[in-house]
Design a protein around this motif. Structure first.
Motif, mmCIF file in Angstrom:
data_model
loop_
_atom_site.group_PDB
_atom_site.id
_atom_site.type_symbol
_atom_site.label_atom_id
_atom_site.label_comp_id
_atom_site.label_asym_id
_atom_site.label_seq_id
_atom_site.Cartn_x
_atom_site.Cartn_y
_atom_site.Cartn_z
ATOM 1 N N VAL A 185 0.835 -1.202 0.000
ATOM 2 C CA VAL A 185 0.000 0.000 0.000
ATOM 3 C C VAL A 185 0.870 1.253 0.000
ATOM 4 N N LEU A 186 1.907 1.239 0.818
ATOM 5 C CA LEU A 186 2.789 2.416 0.884
ATOM 6 C C LEU A 186 3.494 2.655 -0.447
ATOM 7 N N LEU A 187 3.900 1.586 -1.107
ATOM 8 C CA LEU A 187 4.549 1.741 -2.413
ATOM 9 C C LEU A 187 3.575 2.314 -3.440
ATOM 10 N N SER A 188 2.339 1.833 -3.434
ATOM 11 C CA SER A 188 1.358 2.369 -4.388
ATOM 12 C C SER A 188 1.057 3.838 -4.078
ATOM 13 N N VAL A 189 0.972 4.178 -2.802
ATOM 14 C CA VAL A 189 0.749 5.581 -2.423
ATOM 15 C C VAL A 189 1.926 6.434 -2.876
ATOM 16 N N LYS A 190 3.131 5.908 -2.710
ATOM 17 C CA LYS A 190 4.328 6.636 -3.128
ATOM 18 C C LYS A 190 4.300 6.883 -4.633
ATOM 19 N N ASP A 191 3.922 5.850 -5.404
ATOM 20 C CA ASP A 191 3.828 6.010 -6.856
ATOM 21 C C ASP A 191 2.790 7.065 -7.224
ATOM 22 N N LYS A 192 1.630 7.002 -6.576
ATOM 23 C CA LYS A 192 0.576 7.967 -6.874
ATOM 24 C C LYS A 192 1.010 9.382 -6.517
ATOM 25 N N LEU A 193 1.682 9.504 -5.380
ATOM 26 C CA LEU A 193 2.143 10.838 -4.974
ATOM 27 C C LEU A 193 3.195 11.384 -5.934
ATOM 28 N N SER A 194 4.059 10.497 -6.434
ATOM 29 C CA SER A 194 5.059 10.973 -7.394
ATOM 30 C C SER A 194 4.372 11.421 -8.684
ATOM 31 N N ASP A 195 3.307 10.703 -9.087
ATOM 32 C CA ASP A 195 2.540 11.122 -10.268
ATOM 33 C C ASP A 195 1.886 12.477 -10.017
ATOM 34 N N VAL A 196 1.314 12.633 -8.840
ATOM 35 C CA VAL A 196 0.666 13.906 -8.494
ATOM 36 C C VAL A 196 1.705 15.025 -8.457
ATOM 37 N N LYS A 197 2.862 14.742 -7.904
ATOM 38 C CA LYS A 197 3.929 15.750 -7.827
ATOM 39 C C LYS A 197 4.354 16.164 -9.234
ATOM 40 N N GLU A 198 4.516 15.169 -10.093
ATOM 41 C CA GLU A 198 4.936 15.458 -11.469
ATOM 42 C C GLU A 198 3.870 16.288 -12.188
ATOM 43 N N ALA A 199 2.603 15.905 -12.015
ATOM 44 C CA ALA A 199 1.510 16.659 -12.640
ATOM 45 C C ALA A 199 1.482 18.089 -12.098
ATOM 46 N N GLY A 200 1.714 18.229 -10.802
ATOM 47 C CA GLY A 200 1.743 19.564 -10.192
ATOM 48 C C GLY A 200 2.878 20.405 -10.743
ATOM 49 N N GLU A 201 4.034 19.798 -10.927
ATOM 50 C CA GLU A 201 5.176 20.533 -11.486
ATOM 51 C C GLU A 201 4.879 20.968 -12.918
ATOM 52 N N ASN A 202 4.276 20.052 -13.705
ATOM 53 C CA ASN A 202 3.907 20.412 -15.088
ATOM 54 C C ASN A 202 2.906 21.555 -15.102
ATOM 55 N N PHE A 203 1.923 21.464 -14.226
ATOM 56 C CA PHE A 203 0.926 22.529 -14.129
ATOM 57 C C PHE A 203 1.587 23.847 -13.734
ATOM 58 N N GLN A 204 2.508 23.763 -12.792
ATOM 59 C CA GLN A 204 3.217 24.965 -12.339
ATOM 60 C C GLN A 204 3.986 25.602 -13.493
ATOM 61 N N GLU A 205 4.640 24.742 -14.296
ATOM 62 C CA GLU A 205 5.390 25.264 -15.444
ATOM 63 C C GLU A 205 4.451 25.940 -16.438
ATOM 64 N N LYS A 206 3.312 25.290 -16.723
ATOM 65 C CA LYS A 206 2.359 25.867 -17.673
ATOM 66 C C LYS A 206 1.832 27.201 -17.167
ATOM 67 N N VAL A 207 1.478 27.232 -15.896
ATOM 68 C CA VAL A 207 0.940 28.459 -15.316
ATOM 69 C C VAL A 207 1.990 29.562 -15.352
ATOM 70 N N SER A 208 3.205 29.229 -14.973
ATOM 71 C CA SER A 208 4.245 30.265 -14.937
ATOM 72 C C SER A 208 4.594 30.725 -16.346
ATOM 73 N N SER A 209 4.597 29.824 -17.351
ATOM 74 C CA SER A 209 4.916 30.245 -18.713
ATOM 75 C C SER A 209 3.782 31.088 -19.291
ATOM 76 N N SER A 210 2.536 30.729 -19.017
ATOM 77 C CA SER A 210 1.419 31.552 -19.505
ATOM 78 C C SER A 210 1.398 32.877 -18.760
ATOM 79 N N ASP A 211 1.778 32.879 -17.497
ATOM 80 C CA ASP A 211 1.875 34.139 -16.744
ATOM 81 C C ASP A 211 2.928 35.044 -17.359
ATOM 82 N N ASP A 212 4.054 34.443 -17.750
ATOM 83 C CA ASP A 212 5.123 35.240 -18.366
ATOM 84 C C ASP A 212 4.631 35.885 -19.658
#
Length: 157
Positions: free
Chosen positions: A85-112
């Motif tokens: 369970v912890l490994l699956s949660v870790k995988d999901k969190l890494s996916d969420v983190k990656e999606a968040g970073e991508n979103f952050q990049e998109k937001v910051s580039s559109s803001d620029d």
């Protein structure tokens, strides 16, 4: 003859002997018999109690060992499940983190991009109208000043 028959015969013989013995001897024999009977009873009772206590102790030990094995086995299973369970949660969190970073990049580039557009749109202090630049009621066109269709030039003229 089996054992019970022999015991019964010995008991009858003992009773007849006791009936024919003198009274002082009878009393001493009775005391001795009572003492011996008491000792035998105590020995048998203690033996049975000790035997039952040993049996109970053995059963308790066996049960304790079985329970320890079950608990240990279930603990291992629970540990493995928890790790999965912890490994699956870790995988999901890494996916969420990656999606968040991508979103952050998109937001910051559109803001620029928006910021650079907005920078061009921002007026300077010299571009802002002053009270003297605002039209007064005398400068507003009247219906006479508005061009009509006759005033429009045609292509040929």
């Amino acid at each position: 003859m089996d054992k019970k028959d022999v015991e019964k015969a010995a008991l009858k013989a003992g009773k007849k002997i006791i009936d024919h013995t003198p009274k002082p001897v009878k009393e001493k024999v009775e005391e001795k018999v009572k003492e011996k009977a008491k000792e035998k009873f105590v020995e048998k009772t203690e033996g049975k109690l000790q035997e039952k206590a040993n049996e109970a102790s053995e059963k308790l030990q066996e049960t304790k060992e079985k329970n320890a094995q079950k608990v240990h086995g279930k603990g291992e299973d629970a540990k493995e499940k928890l790790q999965d369970v912890l490994l699956s949660v870790k995988d999901k969190l890494s996916d969420v983190k990656e999606a968040g970073e991508n979103f952050q990049e998109k937001v910051s580039s559109s803001d620029d991009k928006e910021k650079s557009k907005n920078k061009r749109k921002i007026k300077g202090a010299n571009q802002i109208k002053k009270a003297t630049d605002i039209k007064s009621s005398t400068k507003i066109k009247s219906s006479n000043d508005i061009k009509s269709s006759t005033d429009l030039k045609t292509m040929g003229s």
